[in-house]
Write a protein that holds these residues in place. Structure first.
Motif, short mmCIF file in Angstrom:
data_model
loop_
_atom_site.label_atom_id
_atom_site.label_comp_id
_atom_site.label_asym_id
_atom_site.label_seq_id
_atom_site.Cartn_x
_atom_site.Cartn_y
_atom_site.Cartn_z
N HIS A 73 59.05 28.93 17.10
CA HIS A 73 58.05 28.30 16.24
C HIS A 73 58.55 27.83 14.88
O HIS A 73 57.78 27.25 14.12
CB HIS A 73 56.85 29.23 16.05
CG HIS A 73 56.15 29.53 17.34
ND1 HIS A 73 55.40 28.59 18.00
CD2 HIS A 73 56.12 30.64 18.11
CE1 HIS A 73 54.91 29.13 19.11
NE2 HIS A 73 55.34 30.36 19.20
N ALA A 89 50.98 30.26 15.01
CA ALA A 89 51.20 29.06 15.83
C ALA A 89 51.25 29.39 17.31
O ALA A 89 51.08 28.53 18.15
CB ALA A 89 52.50 28.37 15.41
N ASN A 160 55.54 22.67 16.16
CA ASN A 160 55.00 21.41 16.67
C ASN A 160 54.49 20.59 15.48
O ASN A 160 53.68 21.09 14.70
CB ASN A 160 53.85 21.72 17.63
CG ASN A 160 53.34 20.48 18.32
OD1 ASN A 160 53.29 19.41 17.74
ND2 ASN A 160 52.99 20.63 19.57
N THR A 292 41.89 30.60 24.49
CA THR A 292 42.71 29.81 23.57
C THR A 292 44.18 30.16 23.70
O THR A 292 45.03 29.30 23.66
CB THR A 292 42.29 30.08 22.12
OG1 THR A 292 40.89 29.99 22.05
CG2 THR A 292 42.92 29.08 21.19
N ARG A 293 44.45 31.44 23.86
CA ARG A 293 45.82 31.86 23.72
C ARG A 293 46.53 32.19 25.02
O ARG A 293 47.62 32.71 25.01
CB ARG A 293 45.88 33.05 22.75
CG ARG A 293 45.73 32.62 21.30
CD ARG A 293 46.76 31.56 20.99
NE ARG A 293 46.60 31.04 19.63
CZ ARG A 293 47.12 29.89 19.24
NH1 ARG A 293 47.78 29.14 20.07
NH2 ARG A 293 46.96 29.47 18.00
N GLY A 295 46.42 29.91 27.81
CA GLY A 295 46.77 28.69 28.54
C GLY A 295 46.34 28.73 29.99
O GLY A 295 46.92 28.09 30.85
N LYS A 298 44.12 25.04 32.35
CA LYS A 298 44.61 23.94 33.18
C LYS A 298 45.10 24.43 34.52
O LYS A 298 44.93 23.80 35.53
CB LYS A 298 45.71 23.15 32.45
CG LYS A 298 45.19 22.33 31.30
CD LYS A 298 44.54 21.04 31.77
CE LYS A 298 43.59 20.43 30.76
NZ LYS A 298 44.21 20.15 29.48
N LYS B 120 48.69 18.40 27.61
CA LYS B 120 48.42 19.74 27.10
C LYS B 120 48.28 19.76 25.59
O LYS B 120 49.08 19.21 24.86
CB LYS B 120 49.54 20.67 27.53
CG LYS B 120 49.19 21.43 28.78
CD LYS B 120 50.08 22.63 28.92
CE LYS B 120 49.40 23.65 29.79
NZ LYS B 120 50.17 24.88 29.83
N PRO B 122 48.36 21.29 21.87
CA PRO B 122 49.46 22.07 21.31
C PRO B 122 49.21 23.58 21.28
O PRO B 122 50.13 24.36 21.28
CB PRO B 122 49.62 21.52 19.89
CG PRO B 122 48.46 20.65 19.65
CD PRO B 122 47.90 20.25 20.97
N SER B 123 47.95 24.00 21.27
CA SER B 123 47.73 25.44 21.23
C SER B 123 48.17 26.09 22.53
O SER B 123 48.42 27.28 22.59
CB SER B 123 46.27 25.77 20.95
OG SER B 123 45.47 25.30 22.00
N LYS B 124 48.25 25.29 23.58
CA LYS B 124 48.67 25.86 24.84
C LYS B 124 50.07 25.39 25.20
O LYS B 124 50.73 25.99 26.01
CB LYS B 124 47.71 25.42 25.95
CG LYS B 124 46.36 26.06 25.81
CD LYS B 124 45.37 25.38 26.71
CE LYS B 124 44.86 24.13 26.08
NZ LYS B 124 44.05 23.34 26.99
N TYR B 125 50.50 24.31 24.55
CA TYR B 125 51.73 23.65 24.95
C TYR B 125 52.94 24.56 24.84
O TYR B 125 53.87 24.46 25.61
CB TYR B 125 51.89 22.36 24.14
CG TYR B 125 53.17 22.18 23.39
CD1 TYR B 125 54.18 21.39 23.91
CD2 TYR B 125 53.37 22.80 22.17
CE1 TYR B 125 55.35 21.22 23.23
CE2 TYR B 125 54.53 22.65 21.50
CZ TYR B 125 55.53 21.87 22.02
OH TYR B 125 56.69 21.72 21.34
N GLN B 126 52.88 25.49 23.90
CA GLN B 126 54.04 26.33 23.68
C GLN B 126 54.35 27.27 24.84
O GLN B 126 55.45 27.74 24.99
CB GLN B 126 53.85 27.15 22.40
CG GLN B 126 52.52 27.84 22.33
CD GLN B 126 52.61 29.32 22.50
OE1 GLN B 126 53.69 29.87 22.54
NE2 GLN B 126 51.48 29.96 22.63
#
Lengths: 637, 130
Positions: A73, A89, A160, A292-293, A295, A298, B120, B122-126
């Motif tokens: 990060h 982040a 990012n 949120t955290r 992923g 999707k 995706k 960015p909060s998930k992209y990592q």
């Protein structure tokens, strides 16, 4: 330093678990010394989590790439302020932030309590320590921010670039402060129930906590929308993304809780609803953190496989079961006094409002979980698109705003229809104006016209209520802030609704390709593409276009959209050009800039978006006013 | 709570269910894999579906004049050429996780709906970047 941080997390887990057991033992066996020791454990836990958090900040600022989280990060070129904000982040740091905020809030509640109600204190702190223990466990086992990199790295991946933005620095901590803060009223709700104390006292005590946390969450959501609007470069502020929706759910249930709590306090019913809503709020805060955290959304199949998912689902289920059992055992606590309310009264309107908020939260939840359900029951994964929310969430919200306008005309207990009609005349004329003016201006769509009518109704209703407060103030020379804080929040909501209606129905957009000197038209504007620039900087390739915006012949402003290629992530990032006025935003995205200066732009006119941010600010202001102590700080818990 | 409130609640729940059912029937879009899409043959042409996959290395082509974007996405079951008309999203790059919503055409190209290209956040992209 990483070892110190990790040890601190492990110790936090042990010590908070000890606190939970000691508090419960102290209650069941009656050892006051044990409770005192548990209290010290709570305080020690706050210190330990602070040590862990400071270790992470130190590692981030030092760019110690031997730690995987720091490697992923930050980078050496990243300014210190962003290296600091890289704390939240990623998943691991965000969970640590949650725990940090919760441990500090827990510490504050433990200091702030009077000695007289030990049972409540013990149960509440045991609950909070239990939540802390959970986060410490997750950080220790599944999501360790202090894990070492598997290889040596001389440079980090960097943040990012989309997150290198002021609003992104404050958005996550604001939301997490809301989540952590909303845990406190839940813990007290459970404690009052376990201790068998009247719930009305609980409502009085946790009101300030609930309002502050609610305001933080609301502000955080709006800052997130603002970030999406100015940084993501697609011209919108809300995309019905599962991550956004999941943060809105606890905000809605918390809003429902605040309304039920007023009824419970004044009229002694809706106590069960109050308890239900604060419990749901807590559970949905956990759910939102998880959505949120992790992923998961999707790729739904990762749901069960991700260890983080398992921890959160188990923990949410545990609390749902526990509170359900406690609520069932103590169901006598929810029965209110026999108070008869007429159908036309504030009480009953608020009862129906509960159902509306419940419905809104439910459709959002369904939208998020639909892919999971459909793959489980139909064997094929499906998801809902935006139109689902337009068809379900929006009608419910429209009725909610309509009720908000009715709020003025209704009294507690009963309202005579005569008084109601008298008070509803002005808002009704506002509604009429809202219906007629758009039609006169050529609007023929049913939904825009209805929306304007509802907003007009609520707008005048809120003004009427605020004007009443001001008149009272002028007469008595004394401000009664508490209810007016609430009305100011209502005013914020109406402004927000105004912005949403304006920007949803009247957005104009066009895609153009221009050579320097050429112009494009959109709405009343003429945009002239004046010049372009290309710079090679150490961290990025910068492409910049200069445009002048004219209204008629008058130059109203200069707009400079950029598009930059960031080397650290190998990605293009647009910086939009924006000219914001209360009436409308002129919003320009630079899509492409070629060697010869030919540029393509996406140009949008987004009416009234300005009022969404103003509405958000007014809501926070209203919350502050609602916290104003009545009669000199009596609410202090 | 008196009877009138219960009736009111039932009416509201009924309305809510109605909203949800009609909302779902009109707006649910199926996720299918590249392999499933190709196996369905002509029956799938013109039907709106979602396909998720990774953007294939060096497959992105961008024509700024016509604002036309073509690339390929791949999952475990195969590769799918995709065409999209509109501004090029910043987050589109080799290896990015993409979800496309649109229709499969007889030419074997997947035509993405306007605003149907999701990348995706960015909060998930990592998550999968390492």
């Amino acid at each position: 330093m990483a070892t110190i941080g990790y040890s601190a997390i492990l110790l936090t887990f042990v010590i908070t678990l000890y606190a939970v057991l000691s508090f419960l033992l102290a209650r069941s066996q009656g050892y006051p010394e044990l409770a005192k020791s548990a209290l010290r454990a709570i305080q020690a836990a706050a210190a330990l989590v602070t040590i862990a958090s400071l270790s992470l900040i130190y590692l981030l600022l030092k760019r110690d790439f031997s730690v995987d989280y720091v490697f992923r990060h930050t980078s050496t070129a990243l300014p210190p302020i962003y290296a600091f904000s890289a704390f939240w982040a990623g998943q691991e740091g965000s969970l640590l932030l949650w725990l940090w905020l919760l441990s500090i809030l827990t510490l504050l509640t433990s200091l702030n309590l009077s000695r007289e109600d030990e049972a409540i204190q013990d149960y509440a702190l045991a609950t909070l320590a239990g939540v802390e223990a959970f986060f410490a466990l997750v950080l220790a086992l599944a999501s360790n921010p202090f894990a070492f990199s598997s290889r040596f790295h001389s440079e980090g991946l960097g943040l990012n670039p989309l997150l290198e933005n002021f609003s992104m620095m404050i958005h996550p901590p604001t939301v997490f402060a809301g989540y952590a803060g909303l845990t406190i009223p839940f813990a007290y709700a459970l404690a009052y129930l376990l201790a068998g104390k009247p719930l009305e006292d609980w409502l009085k005590r946790i009101r300030p906590w609930a309002i502050v946390a609610w305001a933080f969450l609301g502000a955080g959501i709006i800052i997130g929308g603002w970030w999406a609007y100015i940084e993501l470069g697609w011209g919108g502020y809300w995309a019905w993304d599962p991550v956004e929706n999941s943060s809105l759910i606890p905000w809605l249930t918390a809003t429902a809780f605040l309304h039920s709590a007023v009824v419970a306090e004044r009229r002694h019913y809706l106590k069960g609803w109050s308890f239900l809503f604060i419990t749901l709020t807590f559970l949905f805060c956990l759910f939102a953190t998880f959505v949120t955290r992790s992923g998961i959304i999707k790729s739904v199949h990762a749901f069960a496989q991700s260890p983080l998912g398992f921890y959160f689902v188990a923990f949410i289920a545990f609390w749902a079961l526990l509170t359900g059992l406690v609520a069932f055992k103590r169901r006598a606590n929810f029965t209110g006094k026999k108070v008869e309310s007429a159908l036309l009264s504030k009480d009953i309107a608020l009862y129906y409002l509960n159902w509306l908020f419940f419905g809104e939260a439910l459709v959002l939840l369904l939208g998020i979980l639909f892919p999971t359900f459909s793959s489980a029951f139909q064997g094929q994964e499906a998801s809902v698109d935006v139109s689902f929310y337009h068809q379900t969430f929006m009608p419910l919200t429209a009725i909610t705003v309509l009720l908000l306008g009715l709020c003025v005309g209704l009294s507690w207990g009963a309202t005579s229809s005569k008084a109601f009609l008298r008070r509803a005349i002005l808002p009704a004329s506002g509604a009429l104006l809202g219906l007629v003016v758009p039609i006169a201006l050529g609007e023929r769509g049913l939904f825009p016209i209805l929306s304007w009518g509802i907003v007009g109704f609520a707008f005048v209703g809120v003004i009427q209520e605020l004007a009443k407060g001001l008149r009272e103030f002028a007469r008595k020379r004394r401000l009664i802030p508490r209810p007016y804080g609430g009305y100011l929040v209502h005013a914020g909501i109406v402004l927000l609704a105004l912005g949403v209606v304006g920007s949803s129905f009247y957005k104009a957009e066009t895609l153009v390709s221009l050579k320097p000197g050429e112009t494009a038209e959109i709405g009343d504007y003429v945009l002239k593409y004046v010049n372009f620039q290309h710079q090679s900087l150490p961290t990025k390739e910068r492409f910049l276009a200069q445009l002048e915006a004219y209204k008629g012949d008058r130059l109203v402003g200069e707009i400079r959209p950029e598009k930059n290629f960031h080397y650290n992530v190998g990605q293009w990032v647009s910086e939009i050009g924006l000219r914001s006025t209360p009436a409308e935003d002129l919003y320009v995205i630079l899509i492409e800039l070629e060697e010869d200066g030919t540029a393509s732009f996406q140009i949008e006119v987004n009416p009234m978006v300005f009022w969404i941010w103003v509405g958000g600010g007014v809501m926070v202001l209203g919350a502050v006013l609602a916290l104003w102590p009545e009669g000199g700080g009596k609410w202090k818990s | 709570m008196n009877k009138r409130l219960v009736i009111g609640a039932i009416v509201i729940i009924g309305a809510l269910l109605y909203l949800i059912v009609t909302g779902l029937s009109g707006s649910s879009v199926y996720y299918i894999t590249v392999g499933e899409l190709k196996a369905k043959g002509p029956s799938i042409y013109g039907k709106t579906v979602r396909v998720a996959g990774k953007v294939v290395e060096n497959s992105i082509q961008w024509d700024p004049q016509t604002l036309t974007l073509t690339f390929e996405i791949a999952d475990e079951s195969g590769k799918l050429p995709v065409i999209y008309h509109g501004p090029r999203p910043d987050m589109l790059r080799d290896g990015a996780e993409a979800v496309v919503e649109g229709q499969y055409t007889p030419e074997g190209v997947f035509k993405v709906n306007p605003k149907g290209l999701l990348l995706k956040c960015p909060s998930k992209y990592q998550e999968k970047s390492q």
